[in-house]
Design a protein around this motif. Sequence first.
Motif, short mmCIF file in Angstrom:
data_model
loop_
_atom_site.label_atom_id
_atom_site.label_comp_id
_atom_site.label_asym_id
_atom_site.label_seq_id
_atom_site.Cartn_x
_atom_site.Cartn_y
_atom_site.Cartn_z
N ASP A 11 49.42 54.31 41.42
CA ASP A 11 49.47 53.00 42.09
C ASP A 11 48.12 52.63 42.68
O ASP A 11 47.70 51.47 42.64
CB ASP A 11 50.52 53.02 43.20
N ARG A 12 47.43 53.63 43.23
CA ARG A 12 46.12 53.35 43.81
C ARG A 12 45.12 52.94 42.74
O ARG A 12 44.32 52.03 42.93
CB ARG A 12 45.61 54.60 44.55
N VAL A 13 45.20 53.58 41.56
CA VAL A 13 44.32 53.23 40.45
C VAL A 13 44.58 51.80 40.01
O VAL A 13 43.66 51.01 39.81
CB VAL A 13 44.52 54.20 39.28
N LEU A 14 45.85 51.44 39.88
CA LEU A 14 46.21 50.08 39.48
C LEU A 14 45.67 49.07 40.47
O LEU A 14 45.13 48.03 40.10
CB LEU A 14 47.73 49.97 39.36
N LYS A 15 45.78 49.39 41.76
CA LYS A 15 45.27 48.49 42.80
C LYS A 15 43.76 48.29 42.65
O LYS A 15 43.28 47.15 42.69
CB LYS A 15 45.60 49.06 44.17
N TRP A 16 43.02 49.37 42.43
CA TRP A 16 41.56 49.25 42.28
C TRP A 16 41.19 48.50 41.01
O TRP A 16 40.22 47.74 40.99
CB TRP A 16 40.90 50.61 42.34
N VAL A 17 41.95 48.71 39.93
CA VAL A 17 41.69 47.96 38.68
C VAL A 17 41.90 46.48 38.91
O VAL A 17 41.09 45.65 38.49
CB VAL A 17 42.59 48.49 37.55
N LEU A 18 42.98 46.12 39.62
CA LEU A 18 43.24 44.71 39.90
C LEU A 18 42.17 44.12 40.80
O LEU A 18 41.73 42.98 40.59
CB LEU A 18 44.63 44.55 40.55
N ILE A 19 41.73 44.88 41.80
CA ILE A 19 40.65 44.40 42.68
C ILE A 19 39.38 44.18 41.86
O ILE A 19 38.71 43.16 42.00
CB ILE A 19 40.41 45.42 43.82
N TYR A 20 39.05 45.13 40.98
CA TYR A 20 37.84 45.01 40.17
C TYR A 20 37.89 43.77 39.28
O TYR A 20 36.94 42.99 39.22
CB TYR A 20 37.68 46.27 39.32
N PHE A 21 39.02 43.57 38.58
CA PHE A 21 39.13 42.41 37.70
C PHE A 21 39.15 41.12 38.50
O PHE A 21 38.59 40.10 38.07
CB PHE A 21 40.37 42.51 36.82
N GLY A 22 39.76 41.14 39.68
CA GLY A 22 39.77 39.94 40.53
C GLY A 22 38.37 39.55 40.97
O GLY A 22 37.98 38.38 40.88
N ILE A 23 37.59 40.53 41.43
CA ILE A 23 36.23 40.23 41.89
C ILE A 23 35.37 39.77 40.72
O ILE A 23 34.60 38.81 40.85
CB ILE A 23 35.63 41.48 42.57
N SER A 24 35.49 40.42 39.57
CA SER A 24 34.65 40.04 38.44
C SER A 24 35.02 38.65 37.93
O SER A 24 34.14 37.86 37.57
CB SER A 24 34.73 41.06 37.32
N SER A 25 36.30 38.30 37.94
CA SER A 25 36.68 36.96 37.49
C SER A 25 36.23 35.91 38.50
O SER A 25 35.80 34.81 38.12
CB SER A 25 38.18 36.87 37.23
N LEU A 26 36.29 36.22 39.80
CA LEU A 26 35.77 35.29 40.81
C LEU A 26 34.27 35.07 40.62
O LEU A 26 33.79 33.93 40.72
CB LEU A 26 36.05 35.82 42.22
N GLY A 27 33.54 36.14 40.34
CA GLY A 27 32.11 36.00 40.09
C GLY A 27 31.84 35.14 38.87
O GLY A 27 30.94 34.30 38.88
N PHE A 28 32.62 35.33 37.82
CA PHE A 28 32.45 34.53 36.60
C PHE A 28 32.71 33.06 36.89
O PHE A 28 31.96 32.18 36.46
CB PHE A 28 33.40 35.04 35.52
N ILE A 29 33.77 32.76 37.65
CA ILE A 29 34.10 31.38 37.99
C ILE A 29 32.99 30.77 38.82
O ILE A 29 32.60 29.61 38.62
CB ILE A 29 35.46 31.32 38.73
N ALA A 30 32.44 31.52 39.77
CA ALA A 30 31.36 31.01 40.61
C ALA A 30 30.13 30.68 39.77
O ALA A 30 29.53 29.61 39.93
CB ALA A 30 31.01 32.03 41.70
#
Length: 52
Positions: free
Chosen positions: A20-39
């Motif tokens: 579960d912790r790994v899944l959380k970090w993967v989601l955080i990583y993809f969320g931050i990278s997609s926010l950066g791409f949108i910016a």
Amino acid sequence: MESLLSTTAELLSQAAADPDRVLKWVLIYFGISSLGFIAVWLIGEIRSNSSS
């Protein structure tokens, strides 16, 4: 190099014990990278609109 491998092995064994912790970090990583791409995309759009 040996210490890097042992650290990676430790992290992988912890990850196997707590998926579960790994899944959380993967989601955080993809969320931050997609926010950066949108910016970056928004900045490019604003610049191209203001220059034309």
